[in-house]
Design a protein around this motif. Structure first.
Motif, PDB file in Angstrom:
ATOM      1  N   GLU A  92       0.841  -1.201   0.000  1.00  0.00           N
ATOM      2  CA  GLU A  92       0.000   0.000   0.000  1.00  0.00           C
ATOM      3  C   GLU A  92       0.875   1.250   0.000  1.00  0.00           C
ATOM      4  O   GLU A  92       2.056   1.200   0.364  1.00  0.00           O
ATOM      5  N   LEU A  93       0.258   2.380  -0.382  1.00  0.00           N
ATOM      6  CA  LEU A  93       1.020   3.636  -0.450  1.00  0.00           C
ATOM      7  C   LEU A  93       1.566   4.063   0.909  1.00  0.00           C
ATOM      8  O   LEU A  93       2.598   4.713   0.998  1.00  0.00           O
ATOM      9  N   ASP A  94       0.845   3.684   1.993  1.00  0.00           N
ATOM     10  CA  ASP A  94       1.306   4.096   3.329  1.00  0.00           C
ATOM     11  C   ASP A  94       2.366   3.155   3.897  1.00  0.00           C
ATOM     12  O   ASP A  94       2.744   3.272   5.061  1.00  0.00           O
ATOM     13  N   THR A  96       2.116  -0.083   4.455  1.00  0.00           N
ATOM     14  CA  THR A  96       1.642  -1.345   5.032  1.00  0.00           C
ATOM     15  C   THR A  96       1.471  -2.393   3.923  1.00  0.00           C
ATOM     16  O   THR A  96       1.403  -2.057   2.738  1.00  0.00           O
ATOM     17  N   ASN A 367       5.542   5.284  -5.948  1.00  0.00           N
ATOM     18  CA  ASN A 367       5.304   4.488  -4.729  1.00  0.00           C
ATOM     19  C   ASN A 367       6.624   3.871  -4.243  1.00  0.00           C
ATOM     20  O   ASN A 367       7.139   2.919  -4.830  1.00  0.00           O
ATOM     21  N   ASN A 369       7.292   2.104  -1.811  1.00  0.00           N
ATOM     22  CA  ASN A 369       7.252   0.762  -1.218  1.00  0.00           C
ATOM     23  C   ASN A 369       7.378  -0.337  -2.260  1.00  0.00           C
ATOM     24  O   ASN A 369       7.754  -1.460  -1.968  1.00  0.00           O
TER      25      ASN A 369
END
Ligand code: CS2
Length: 495
Positions: A92-94, A96, A367, A369
């Motif tokens: 996810e972008l955050d 997680t 992104n 991540n």
């Protein structure tokens, strides 16, 4: 935490740690044969289908995954060992991770081990759809002749050995022949590769092969097999050793080959399924009557955007796409490429807000991540360039529009093909034409246009004086001053 090997036996214990299929996999029939069980299929179609199978009324659309090439031994063995199960890790972008075990691949076959079993499976009455992710190069289309490449040694082999084929064309032909001989119904052959008009391409290439291999089958295919076009989208980097270790450490799941991907996903499909289809629209796919504008938009903005970032970023010395797009100069260059050179070629895109789409691409590319590998993006550029970038150049040349930035990217590719980045470090070039590209790249040091002579990639682009001039200028400029200095000037020229 106890480590649990991912397989059917451990599934209920694993379900206490991550989401697992709610359906009873042993009750699911195989309605789809999928060829090419790499990361993309497992992050995309197999994911959508898994979501669909959560509905207890859906029982006919399990997937039989086929590994076609010798090279696919590892993924086949892994999936076999894990009863077709694997973990999908959405980054996810955050930062997680959302993890779930996907169960839609209910059986697996390894074509080199038992070709007849694969042919029989494709010919079995319960199978209604054969889907493909065989890569852009897998369609055996030659950009120079605009035709099926009968000189490919694997095709020569398949024509001589119909019961032990090596290519998708050999397999499909034998399977369809059996269906015809047995009086069975036809089916749908659905490409999930990044090609404009991927359904048409599949149909044209298959019919070219069949005209030689089994001419009496041609009419039957025309009447009984449909080839929907589709736009497929979900960024799926190569799974890293760290991803595997992290899953084991954090969730205690011992999965030899999980799949990692971005949260975004899109699947726009032409509704043309001759023997029925899964209701994929209930889990987010879009069925439309004309998919062409969506395909064009995605290929020439997202996929070409990837190539721009990959080739420029590789020369600068970056390893991942987020590093490249987060360099403000390269980001502006990409923005200009999308706005000035691609957008005018897209025509009317009803219902799509193009500036939002372009903005969302920058966010997806950025992104941090995902860490999508530049090596992955630049791999097989010889097959990608004619699909992702050449159509933009051709349209722009026709309309007297700018091709300056596309010419710059082409020149960067020529320099990239020398095999070293601007710090003198070796580049990991993965390309079916690697040797040829490297030879031409070496000649290009003296005579830049030599690189454009690979006509299976560039077709007759070297006959356009406008393109050749821009390309040569860019080549010399990059060779003299390096990517970043040039990109800044190109950006200033446009702004
Ligand atoms: C990429 C694609 O291979 C490439 O060059 O652009 O794999 C891309 O990540 C997918 O098409 C995203 O849908």
């Amino acid at each position: 935490m106890e480590k649990l090997k991912l397989n059917t036996k451990n599934l209920s214990a694993i379900s206490e740690r991550v989401a697992t299929p709610k359906y009873n996999r042993s009750n699911i029939k195989t309605g789809i044969v999928h060829v090419g069980i790499g990361g993309f299929h497992r992050a995309h179609e197999a994911f959508y289908t898994d979501q669909l199978l959560q509905d207890e009324l859906v029982k006919d659309w399990g997937i039989c995954g086929v590994a076609l090439l010798d090279f696919d031994t590892k993924i086949y063995n892994t999936l076999k060992e894990q009863d077709g199960l694997y973990t999908l890790i959405v980054k996810e972008l955050d930062g997680t991770h959302t993890k779930q075990v996907i169960g839609s691949i209910v059986e697996c076959l390894f074509a080199p081990e038992n070709p007849l079993k694969v042919i029989e499976k494709m010919a079995s009455p319960e199978v209604k759809i054969i889907t493909l992710t065989i890569t852009e190069g897998g369609y055996n289309y030659n950009e120079a002749t605009k035709q099926f490449d009968f000189t490919n040694p694997l095709i020569v082999h398949d024509l001589a050995n119909p019961n032990a084929p090596k290519t998708i064309f050999g397999y499909l032909t034998q399977a369809l022949k059996l269906r015809q001989e047995r009086g069975l119904k036809g089916l749908t052959i659905q490409s999930c590769d990044n090609i404009q008009g991927n359904g048409h391409m599949t149909q044209n290439m298959l019919l070219s092969y069949v005209a030689k291999a089994a001419p009496t089958l041609t009419e039957w295919i025309i009447d009984n097999v449909s080839f929907p076009n589709a736009m497929v989208d979900r960024i799926t980097p190569v799974t890293s050793i760290e991803d595997i270790a992290h899953l084991k450490e954090i969730s205690g799941i011992d999965d030899a080959w999980p799949v990692v991907c971005e949260p975004f996903k899109q699947w726009v499909i032409e509704d043309n399924f001759i023997e029925g289809r899964p209701a994929w629209e209930t889990v987010g796919a879009q069925f439309v009557s004309n998919v062409e504008p969506y395909e064009k938009m995605k290929l020439s903005l997202l996929n070409a955007g990837h190539s721009v970032l990959g080739l420029l970023g590789a020369l600068v010395g970056y390893n991942t796409i987020d590093e490249a797009v987060n360099n403000p100069n390269i980001r502006t260059f990409l923005n200009n490429y999308m706005d000035v050179e691609v957008t005018p070629t897209l025509g009317d895109l009803e219902g799509i807000n193009l500036s939002d789409y372009k903005q969302s691409l920058l966010e997806r590319f950025g992104n941090i991540n995902i860490k999508d590998q530049i090596d992955r993006i630049c791999s097989e550029t010889s097959a990608k360039f004619p699909i992702f970038i050449l159509p933009t150049i051709n349209s722009q040349l026709k309309a007297n529009g700018s091709i300056k930035l596309a010419a710059f990217v082409t020149a960067a590719w020529a320099i990239y093909s020398l095999g070293k980045n601007e710090n003198g470090e070796p580049l990991n070039i993965i390309d079916a034409l690697k040797t040829q590209l490297n030879e031409k790249a070496k000649t290009a040091i003296q005579n830049p246009t030599a690189f454009l002579e690979i006509d299976s990639v560039f077709s007759d682009l070297n006959t356009s004086t406008i393109f050749v001039n821009e390309y040569t200028k860019a080549y010399q400029d990059i060779a003299n001053r390096g990517i970043e200095a040039c990109v800044k000037d190109y950006n200033n020229d446009i702004n």
